[in-house]
Scaffold this motif. Structure first.
Motif, PDB file in Angstrom:
ATOM      1  N   GLY A 107       0.782  -1.232   0.000  1.00  0.00           N
ATOM      2  CA  GLY A 107       0.000   0.000   0.000  1.00  0.00           C
ATOM      3  C   GLY A 107       0.813   1.280   0.000  1.00  0.00           C
ATOM      4  N   LYS A 108       2.145   1.173  -0.166  1.00  0.00           N
ATOM      5  CA  LYS A 108       3.007   2.363  -0.186  1.00  0.00           C
ATOM      6  C   LYS A 108       3.892   2.335  -1.427  1.00  0.00           C
ATOM      7  CE  LYS A 108       3.222   2.670   4.803  1.00  0.00           C
ATOM      8  NZ  LYS A 108       4.036   2.535   5.994  1.00  0.00           N
ATOM      9  N   VAL A 109       4.193   3.524  -1.962  1.00  0.00           N
ATOM     10  CA  VAL A 109       5.076   3.621  -3.119  1.00  0.00           C
ATOM     11  C   VAL A 109       6.500   3.302  -2.679  1.00  0.00           C
ATOM     12  CG1 VAL A 109       6.047   5.164  -4.860  1.00  0.00           C
ATOM     13  CG2 VAL A 109       3.610   5.300  -4.300  1.00  0.00           C
ATOM     14  N   SER A 110       7.135   2.372  -3.377  1.00  0.00           N
ATOM     15  CA  SER A 110       8.536   2.048  -3.119  1.00  0.00           C
ATOM     16  C   SER A 110       9.461   2.971  -3.902  1.00  0.00           C
ATOM     17  CB  SER A 110       8.834   0.600  -3.497  1.00  0.00           C
ATOM     18  OG  SER A 110       8.120  -0.282  -2.669  1.00  0.00           O
ATOM     19  N   PHE A 111       9.158   3.168  -5.193  1.00  0.00           N
ATOM     20  CA  PHE A 111       9.928   4.106  -6.000  1.00  0.00           C
ATOM     21  C   PHE A 111       9.166   4.477  -7.262  1.00  0.00           C
ATOM     22  CE2 PHE A 111      11.366   0.094  -7.854  1.00  0.00           C
ATOM     23  CZ  PHE A 111      11.535   0.370  -9.199  1.00  0.00           C
ATOM     24  N   TYR A 112       9.656   5.544  -7.920  1.00  0.00           N
ATOM     25  CA  TYR A 112       9.098   6.040  -9.179  1.00  0.00           C
ATOM     26  C   TYR A 112      10.201   6.032 -10.233  1.00  0.00           C
ATOM     27  CZ  TYR A 112       5.500   8.313  -6.231  1.00  0.00           C
ATOM     28  OH  TYR A 112       4.498   8.591  -5.338  1.00  0.00           O
ATOM     29  N   GLU A 113       9.777   6.109 -11.487  1.00  0.00           N
ATOM     30  CA  GLU A 113      10.688   6.351 -12.598  1.00  0.00           C
ATOM     31  C   GLU A 113      10.019   7.323 -13.570  1.00  0.00           C
ATOM     32  OE1 GLU A 113      12.744   1.922 -13.117  1.00  0.00           O
ATOM     33  OE2 GLU A 113      11.426   2.693 -14.676  1.00  0.00           O
ATOM     34  N   ILE A 114      10.838   8.117 -14.215  1.00  0.00           N
ATOM     35  CA  ILE A 114      10.408   8.876 -15.385  1.00  0.00           C
ATOM     36  C   ILE A 114      11.218   8.304 -16.542  1.00  0.00           C
ATOM     37  CG2 ILE A 114      10.391  11.112 -16.551  1.00  0.00           C
ATOM     38  CD1 ILE A 114       9.987  12.408 -13.831  1.00  0.00           C
ATOM     39  N   GLU A 115      10.513   7.950 -17.622  1.00  0.00           N
ATOM     40  CA  GLU A 115      11.147   7.307 -18.771  1.00  0.00           C
ATOM     41  C   GLU A 115      10.812   8.069 -20.045  1.00  0.00           C
ATOM     42  OE1 GLU A 115      10.426   2.862 -18.638  1.00  0.00           O
ATOM     43  OE2 GLU A 115       8.981   3.539 -17.145  1.00  0.00           O
ATOM     44  N   ILE A 116      11.731   8.039 -20.996  1.00  0.00           N
ATOM     45  CA  ILE A 116      11.438   8.574 -22.314  1.00  0.00           C
ATOM     46  C   ILE A 116      12.031   7.649 -23.371  1.00  0.00           C
ATOM     47  CG2 ILE A 116      11.324  10.998 -21.598  1.00  0.00           C
ATOM     48  CD1 ILE A 116      14.103  11.386 -22.870  1.00  0.00           C
TER      49      ILE A 116
END
Length: 156
Positions: A68-77
């Motif tokens: 129920g919690k965000v572990s990590f994010y990414e921004i990709e292109i």
């Protein structure tokens, strides 16, 4: 009857071969990646949202949710550069503190593109259907060995 079976085999083989033929390294040839995708990996739920191609690029956000919690994010292109494609990304903790330094990106040069597969060095997108894709990512473990992690996504 024997010729009918051979004809069916040749037709099936040539249809499959067409899906594996290389296409130009252009964004429109990987536009099928665009959309909102959900799946499971790393013991949690994953979300990946890809834009349609525009202005020479596609962009995405990724997040991993564990308990129920965000572990990590990414921004990709994915962008067109010098007659080829490159995938670049940056990682962020759940409080948006970056993993890579300010000007550093994780880069995946294009190796091959077909009608249903985009192969970058270390990451592959594979179209299963209009509503399903697999993403395979090479991840180095603590022992320095490369493991391939599969993300199976369903389009939302």
């Amino acid at each position: 009857m024997k010729y009918l079976i051979i004809l069916c085999f040749v037709f099936t083989w040539s249809s499959g071969a067409q899906n594996n033929m290389q296409v130009e390294p252009k964004l429109e040839n990987c536009a099928w990646i665009s959309g909102n995708w959900k799946g499971e990996a790393f013991g949690g739920q994953t979300e990946e949202n890809w834009s349609e191609p525009s202005a020479g690029s596609m962009m995405a956000t990724f997040k991993l949710i564990n308990d129920g919690k965000v572990s990590f994010y990414e921004i990709e292109i994915i962008r067109e550069v010098e007659n080829t494609l490159i995938l670049q990304l940056k990682h962020f903790d759940n409080d948006l503190k970056g993993w890579e330094t300010k000007n550093e990106t994780v880069d995946f040069p294009l190796k091959e593109i077909t009608e249903n597969k985009v192969v970058f060095e270390g990451m592959t997108f594979e179209k299963v259907s209009d509503t399903e894709m697999n993403v395979f990512v090479d991840i180095e473990n603590e022992d320095g060995e490369i493991q391939i992690v599969q993300f199976n996504y369903k389009k939302q």
